[in-house]
Write an enzyme that holds these catalytic residues in place. Structure first.
Site, PDB file in Angstrom:
ATOM      1  N   TYR A  34      23.397 -78.754  21.877  1.00 31.56           N
ATOM      2  CA  TYR A  34      22.389 -78.104  22.719  1.00 31.56           C
ATOM      3  C   TYR A  34      22.312 -78.788  24.089  1.00 31.56           C
ATOM      4  O   TYR A  34      22.298 -78.128  25.125  1.00 31.56           O
ATOM      5  CB  TYR A  34      21.026 -78.153  22.013  1.00 31.56           C
ATOM      6  CG  TYR A  34      19.866 -77.808  22.909  1.00 31.56           C
ATOM      7  CD1 TYR A  34      19.740 -76.538  23.469  1.00 31.56           C
ATOM      8  CD2 TYR A  34      18.887 -78.756  23.205  1.00 31.56           C
ATOM      9  CE1 TYR A  34      18.677 -76.231  24.308  1.00 31.56           C
ATOM     10  CE2 TYR A  34      17.824 -78.461  24.033  1.00 31.56           C
ATOM     11  CZ  TYR A  34      17.730 -77.198  24.586  1.00 31.56           C
ATOM     12  OH  TYR A  34      16.682 -76.899  25.422  1.00 31.56           O
ATOM     13  N   PRO A  83      13.605 -80.522  35.207  1.00 32.97           N
ATOM     14  CA  PRO A  83      12.898 -80.076  34.003  1.00 32.97           C
ATOM     15  C   PRO A  83      13.875 -79.833  32.866  1.00 32.97           C
ATOM     16  O   PRO A  83      14.853 -79.106  33.028  1.00 32.97           O
ATOM     17  CB  PRO A  83      12.244 -78.765  34.453  1.00 32.97           C
ATOM     18  CG  PRO A  83      13.072 -78.297  35.609  1.00 32.97           C
ATOM     19  CD  PRO A  83      13.595 -79.530  36.278  1.00 32.97           C
ATOM     20  N   ALA A  85      13.841 -79.087  28.579  1.00 29.87           N
ATOM     21  CA  ALA A  85      12.992 -78.675  27.458  1.00 29.87           C
ATOM     22  C   ALA A  85      13.053 -79.666  26.291  1.00 29.87           C
ATOM     23  O   ALA A  85      14.010 -80.439  26.176  1.00 29.87           O
ATOM     24  CB  ALA A  85      13.467 -77.303  26.977  1.00 29.87           C
ATOM     25  N   SER A 112       8.991 -79.567  32.155  1.00 37.68           N
ATOM     26  CA  SER A 112       9.330 -78.199  31.739  1.00 37.68           C
ATOM     27  C   SER A 112       8.156 -77.481  31.078  1.00 37.68           C
ATOM     28  O   SER A 112       7.365 -78.079  30.356  1.00 37.68           O
ATOM     29  CB  SER A 112      10.495 -78.264  30.744  1.00 37.68           C
ATOM     30  OG  SER A 112      10.711 -77.011  30.148  1.00 37.68           O
ATOM     31  N   TYR A 135       7.989 -71.316  33.625  1.00 36.22           N
ATOM     32  CA  TYR A 135       8.754 -70.145  33.184  1.00 36.22           C
ATOM     33  C   TYR A 135       7.771 -68.987  33.083  1.00 36.22           C
ATOM     34  O   TYR A 135       6.636 -69.167  32.611  1.00 36.22           O
ATOM     35  CB  TYR A 135       9.369 -70.363  31.797  1.00 36.22           C
ATOM     36  CG  TYR A 135      10.739 -71.003  31.793  1.00 36.22           C
ATOM     37  CD1 TYR A 135      11.763 -70.518  32.597  1.00 36.22           C
ATOM     38  CD2 TYR A 135      11.011 -72.070  30.951  1.00 36.22           C
ATOM     39  CE1 TYR A 135      13.029 -71.100  32.567  1.00 36.22           C
ATOM     40  CE2 TYR A 135      12.273 -72.655  30.918  1.00 36.22           C
ATOM     41  CZ  TYR A 135      13.270 -72.161  31.734  1.00 36.22           C
ATOM     42  OH  TYR A 135      14.516 -72.738  31.703  1.00 36.22           O
ATOM     43  N   THR A 161      11.239 -71.551  37.696  1.00 37.52           N
ATOM     44  CA  THR A 161      12.658 -71.315  37.384  1.00 37.52           C
ATOM     45  C   THR A 161      12.869 -69.823  37.176  1.00 37.52           C
ATOM     46  O   THR A 161      12.310 -69.231  36.253  1.00 37.52           O
ATOM     47  CB  THR A 161      13.069 -72.098  36.127  1.00 37.52           C
ATOM     48  OG1 THR A 161      12.825 -73.480  36.380  1.00 37.52           O
ATOM     49  CG2 THR A 161      14.533 -71.888  35.793  1.00 37.52           C
ATOM     50  N   LYS A 226      13.392 -72.217  41.613  1.00 40.33           N
ATOM     51  CA  LYS A 226      14.590 -72.916  41.120  1.00 40.33           C
ATOM     52  C   LYS A 226      15.586 -71.911  40.546  1.00 40.33           C
ATOM     53  O   LYS A 226      15.191 -71.037  39.753  1.00 40.33           O
ATOM     54  CB  LYS A 226      14.184 -73.913  40.015  1.00 40.33           C
ATOM     55  CG  LYS A 226      15.354 -74.560  39.278  1.00 40.33           C
ATOM     56  CD  LYS A 226      14.872 -75.631  38.321  1.00 40.33           C
ATOM     57  CE  LYS A 226      15.992 -76.366  37.613  1.00 40.33           C
ATOM     58  NZ  LYS A 226      16.449 -75.722  36.391  1.00 40.33           N
ATOM     59  N   HIS A 250      21.522 -74.135  36.859  1.00 38.32           N
ATOM     60  CA  HIS A 250      20.932 -74.468  35.563  1.00 38.32           C
ATOM     61  C   HIS A 250      21.927 -75.318  34.765  1.00 38.32           C
ATOM     62  O   HIS A 250      22.012 -75.213  33.541  1.00 38.32           O
ATOM     63  CB  HIS A 250      20.597 -73.187  34.803  1.00 38.32           C
ATOM     64  CG  HIS A 250      19.376 -73.282  33.923  1.00 38.32           C
ATOM     65  ND1 HIS A 250      18.202 -72.638  34.203  1.00 38.32           N
ATOM     66  CD2 HIS A 250      19.151 -73.940  32.758  1.00 38.32           C
ATOM     67  CE1 HIS A 250      17.323 -72.887  33.235  1.00 38.32           C
ATOM     68  NE2 HIS A 250      17.875 -73.675  32.354  1.00 38.32           N
ATOM     69  N   ARG A 285      26.460 -86.669  38.784  1.00 42.25           N
ATOM     70  CA  ARG A 285      26.693 -87.701  37.775  1.00 42.25           C
ATOM     71  C   ARG A 285      26.582 -89.120  38.310  1.00 42.25           C
ATOM     72  O   ARG A 285      26.503 -90.064  37.537  1.00 42.25           O
ATOM     73  CB  ARG A 285      28.073 -87.508  37.134  1.00 42.25           C
ATOM     74  CG  ARG A 285      28.175 -86.209  36.334  1.00 42.25           C
ATOM     75  CD  ARG A 285      27.248 -86.225  35.115  1.00 42.25           C
ATOM     76  NE  ARG A 285      27.181 -84.939  34.438  1.00 42.25           N
ATOM     77  CZ  ARG A 285      26.240 -84.023  34.653  1.00 42.25           C
ATOM     78  NH1 ARG A 285      25.259 -84.234  35.532  1.00 42.25           N
ATOM     79  NH2 ARG A 285      26.233 -82.882  33.989  1.00 42.25           N
TER      80      ARG A 285
END
Ligand code: FMN
Length: 351
Positions: A34, A83, A85, A112, A135, A161, A226, A250, A285
Site C-alpha cells: 500500500y 498528507p 493516510a 490527511s 478530501y 486534494t 493539491k 499524488h 528523495r
C-alpha cells in the site's frame, strides 16, 4: 510477520532512502505494498536524475540559511510532510509521531483527512499549528462539517486534494486502523441498467470548480489546491481566490501514465508568475531533489514515502531524522552552488 519497531535510528543511515529496507522489513507485506504503490514512478526519477547542478566555488555563503515564510508561517526549511493516510498502519504512534517530528524540526506537517488519530490529538502532539488536508466528503454539508472541525482544532491552512475526487474507500488492511475523523461514507446512487458506475455513480459525489468557489467563501483560512498539473487549472484556482497550489501527481498513485509533476512544474510556475506560493511533491528523495525543484520555481516541497520509511523504522525519531538528513543535503548543495538562501536558488534569479 512484521518485526518489532526500533526506539533508535539504526546505525549506518546516511540518507532517507537508507530507511527503506528497514521499513519494508517492519511492515506487513500488504501494508508495504500500500505504501509503495506507484513507486518507483520511473519517469519522475529520470527527470530528477537528469538535472545537473553547476558548482560555484569560492562563493561567500557564511550566514546562509534555508528559512522560508509560507502563508504566514516561518519555517526553518522548505521540506513539509505531505498528507498521508492511516499512519497507524506504519507505527503505533501514527500521525502524532510525524507531527511531533515536523514540529521538532521547525517545519510543518499537512494532516490527511484520512488520519488514523483524532485531529485534535495530532495538533496537541505537535504543539503548534499544522495544516489540514481536505478530501471532499460527497456533499457540501459533510465537507463543511469536517472543515469546521479542523478549523476549531487550530489547523491554520486547508490543502484541498482535488486529484483523487472519490477517496471514500476505507482501507481494510487492519481492523484497528481507520479514518477516525470521517463520517460513514455516503451510499452511492442506485444505477439503472446501462448507466455508468463512474459518471452516474462515483462522480455524482465528486466536487467541481463551482464547489471550489463555494468552499473559498466558507473559511478565512488560506486555501491551497493539491494535485494541479495543468497551467489553466492553476490559473483558475487563483482566480477563484485560492492562496496556493500544490503541483503533485499524488506520488504516481492516481492516474497511471499521467504527466509527471516535475515535468508540469515549469509551465505552472510561469503561468502563476509569483502570484501565490507553488508547492511541489512526488518523487523527492533527497536534498538535491529539493534544490532542483526550487530551481524550477517551486517555493517549498512536500515529501511522502521517505518520511513513512522513517516512521515505520523508528517512529518520531525516524521521521525527524529523515527531515534533518534532507535539510543537511539541501544546505550542502546550496553551499556548493553558491546560494545563501532559498530565493537565490531559482533558475531565473541567475539571469
Ligand atoms: C501511503 C500514502 C497515502 C497517501 N494518502 C494521501 C492522503 O490521504 N491525502 C493526500 O492528499 N495525499 C495522499 N498521499 C499522497 C501524498 O500526499 C504525496 O502527494 C505523495 O506521497 C508524494 O510523493 P512521494 O511519496 O514520492 O514523496 C498519500 C501517499 C502515500 C504514499
Amino acid at each position: 510477520m512484521a518485526s518489532p519497531r526500533l526506539n533508535v535510528c539504526p546505525d549506518g543511515i546516511r540518507t532517507a532512502q537508507d530507511y527503506r529496507p528497514y521499513a519494508e522489513r517492519n511492515l506487513e507485506p500488504a501494508v508495504w505494498q500500500y505504501l509503495q504503490e506507484g513507486e518507483p514512478n520511473v519517469h519522475e526519477r529520470q527527470a530528477f536524475e537528469a538535472m545537473r547542478l553547476v558548482p560555484r566555488p569560492l562563493s561567500d555563503v557564511r550566514g546562509g540559511h534555508t528559512r522560508i515564510r509560507l502563508l504566514g508561517e516561518t519555517l526553518m526549511h522548505p521540506i513539509l510532510l505531505a498528507p498521508v493516510a492511516y499512519q497507524r498502519l506504519f507505527h503505533p504512534d501514527g500521525e502524532c509521531a510525524s507531527a511531533m517530528a515536523a514540529a521538532a524540526q521547525d517545519g510543518l506537517m499537512v494532516v490527511s483527512s484520512l488520519a488514523s488519530q483524532p485531529l485534535e490529538e495530532i495538533i496537541a502532539a505537535a504543539g503548534r499549528p499544522l495544516w489540514f488536508q481536505l478530501y471532499w466528503q460527497g456533499s457540501r454539508e459533510r465537507t463543511l462539517r469536517l472543515l469546521r472541525r479542523a478549523q476549531a482544532a487550530g489547523y491554520s491552512a486547508v490543502m484541498w486534494t482535488v486529484d483523487a475526487p472519490v477517496k471514500q474507500a476505507v482501507m481494510r488492511l487492519s481492523a484497528h486502523v481507520a479514518a477516525v475523523n470521517l463520517e460513514p461514507p455516503l451510499p452511492l446512487p442506485e444505477l439503472l441498467q446501462y448507466q455508468s458506475v463512474v459518471f452516474d455513480g462515483w462522480m455524482t459525489q465528486a466536487p467541481t470548480w463551482e464547489d471550489v468557489a463555494w468552499l473559498r467563501d466558507q473559511t478565512d483560512l488560506p486555501l491551497l489546491l493539491k494535485g494541479i498539473l495543468h497551467p489553466e487549472d492553476a490559473s483558475r484556482a487563483i482566480d477563484l481566490g485560492c492562496e496556493g497550489i500544490v503541483v503533485s501527481s499524488h506520488g504516481g498513485r492516481v492516474l497511471p501514465g499521467g504527466v509527471t509533476a516535475i515535468d508540469a512544474l515549469p509551465a505552472i510556475v510561469q503561468r502563476l508568475d509569483g502570484r501565490v506560493p507553488v508547492l511541489f511533491d512526488s518523487g523527492i528523495r533527497d536534498g538535491r531533489d529539493v534544490f532542483g525543484v526550487l530551481a524550477l520555481g517551486a517555493d517549498a516541497v512536500m515529501i511522502g514515502r521517505p518520511y513513512l520509511w522513517g516512521l515505520a523504522t523508528a517512529g518520531a525519531l525516524g521521521v525527524a531524522h529523515v527531515i534533518r538528513l534532507m535539510r543537511d543535503e539541501l544546505e550542502m548543495v546550496m553551499a556548493l552552488s553558491g546560494r545563501k538562501q532559498l530565493e537565490d536558488i531559482r533558475v531565473r534569479s541567475l539571469a
